[in-house]
Design an enzyme around this catalytic site. Structure first.
Site, PDB file in Angstrom:
ATOM      1  NE  ARG A   1     -51.000   3.274  10.627  1.00 50.86           N
ATOM      2  CZ  ARG A   1     -51.626   4.412  10.325  1.00 50.86           C
ATOM      3  NH1 ARG A   1     -52.781   4.723  10.906  1.00 50.86           N
ATOM      4  NH2 ARG A   1     -51.113   5.276   9.468  1.00 50.86           N
TER       5      ARG A   1
ATOM      6  CB  CYS B   1     -49.796   1.238   5.681  1.00 47.44           C
ATOM      7  SG  CYS B   1     -49.190   1.679   7.347  1.00 47.44           S
TER       8      CYS B   1
ATOM      9  CB  THR C   1     -42.946   4.378  11.056  1.00 49.15           C
ATOM     10  OG1 THR C   1     -43.045   2.951  11.163  1.00 49.15           O
ATOM     11  CG2 THR C   1     -43.862   4.882   9.956  1.00 49.15           C
TER      12      THR C   1
ATOM     13  CE  LYS D   1     -48.316   8.895   8.463  1.00 48.77           C
ATOM     14  NZ  LYS D   1     -49.270   7.997   7.825  1.00 48.77           N
TER      15      LYS D   1
ATOM     16  CB  CYS E   1     -42.648   4.852   5.660  1.00 44.96           C
ATOM     17  SG  CYS E   1     -44.078   5.871   6.085  1.00 44.96           S
TER      18      CYS E   1
END
Lengths: 247, 247
Positions: A54, A88, A132, A172, A202
């Site tokens: 994204r 998200c 983010t 992640k 986030c």
């Protein structure tokens, strides 16, 4: 025992990332007041991690994640979902487009965070923000929290690069334990600058800062996974109440 | 970047219970070798906890869970699942019926546990068994493990009632921390009786005995959530390899 397979089923558009999607399913269960399986909330989790990044899409001209997210919502609707939750935060930069193509209501994670701050009496802030680069640079939290009467405190570009990005990327990559240190460093900077609370904006960040290490940080944290799960629980209770009223 | 939404997607028939379903999604992610979101395995979790209790159905004439499980598999297939994993051991008492009505392969959790025991060199056992009353009394593990050359050790009826059932029920009621003590007591009894390893043969039990407390118990545990997740990862790797070979 009913064999009506319909009824209120929550759809979860996960995969962004997949550990956050799974953690959302866990927290939805843990935060529900239930004594046996059958009292928990029916949910379906679309945990497709192939959605293009994204932040890359929004800041660096990367591949468009929107068709992937729309596909996920369509699959959840086909499966019977009556509401969509998207664990998200950055995905909410496409919120209007997702609402336009969805056939059921879509919760907004940042409104859920604002509800959590309200519930905990943390107005008017200032609320330190973590997230983010796309979420922070494009002002997603700032816009929604300021409209709700909160002041916000944003990390510097250097702090985003040094603390937020590594914490998120380590989760992640399944290197969850290593993600605590950069996340905690950012929280400490925001606290030193006067934040009254910090938003883990986030969905990787609540994994970086696990529940049992939060009290030691000495500042309230609002957790975007938990806030969104509480919104689903509120929705489910309202559905069940109206279902009973109609019956 | 591809916008092919198909490809190998794992379907997870969860909800039995929902915390175990969510934990399966977490462990599938954590056990996958991936550095970024897009390297993780696409999965969809049908986490419907309304399925009638499996032990009640099998031992006490309770409502039939089979139509609910078949509904879940049908929804997963509609969503694009190319394989089904069922993170509930007791549900495998209906394995043949589920395979008969499914249109994609269905993994067998106890075969996955046997694979895990093989991989770890624990043959010929004896393997101590823990699980629900239905799983243990109807010999589900005994049948599959003995066919694979393992001796098994089953708790007494009293131990099942005193240790297995409370550990499982506490997890289903979100009282996870309290579930450790009865689970650990049963592991100790089986170890004292000569077990070479203990199978956590109900998907609530890996939550009762969290990973960071296992080494202290001094006996190898085989975890039916992790064993099934590893089977999905093997399937995904084989799919990806054959997809690349065909391309």
């Amino acid at each position: 025992m009913s064999t009506n397979f319909d009824g209120p089923i929550a759809g979860v558009l996960g995969g962004m990332g997949p550990l956050a999607g799974a953690a959302f399913a866990t927290r939805l269960t843990m935060l529900t007041d239930a004594a046996v399986d059958q009292e928990h909330i029916p949910a379906v989790l679309w945990n497709d991690p192939r959605v293009p990044d994204r932040t890359q899409a929004r800041l660096h001209g990367g591949a468009d994640p929107l068709p992937w997210m729309q596909n996920g919502i369509a699959r959840l609707e086909q499966a019977g979902a009556k509401i969509i939750a998207i664990p998200c935060n950055t995905a909410h930069l496409w919120y209007d487009e997702l609402v336009a193509s969805a056939h059921v209501p879509v919760l907004h994670i940042i409104e859920s965070v604002a509800d959590d701050l309200d519930r905990r009496g943390l107005a008017p802030g200032p609320i330190g923000l973590m997230g983010t680069p796309a979420t922070l640079k494009l002002g997603l939290y700032q816009k929604h929290l300021e409209a709700r009467g909160y002041q916000t405190l944003v990390p510097t570009e250097q702090e985003i690069a040094d603390f937020c990005v590594p914490a998120i990327e380590l989760v992640k990559a399944n290197r969850v334990a290593e993600a605590f240190e950069p996340a905690a460093a950012c929280i400490a900077r925001l606290q030193a600058r006067g934040a009254r609370a910090v938003a883990l904006g986030c969905t990787e960040l609540p994994l970086a800062v696990p529940h049992d290490r939060r009290a030691a940080l000495g500042i309230p944290l609002t957790d975007s996974i938990d806030a969104l799960a509480l919104a689903v629980i509120d929705w489910f209770r309202a559905q069940s109440a109206s279902g009973k009223a109609a019956a």
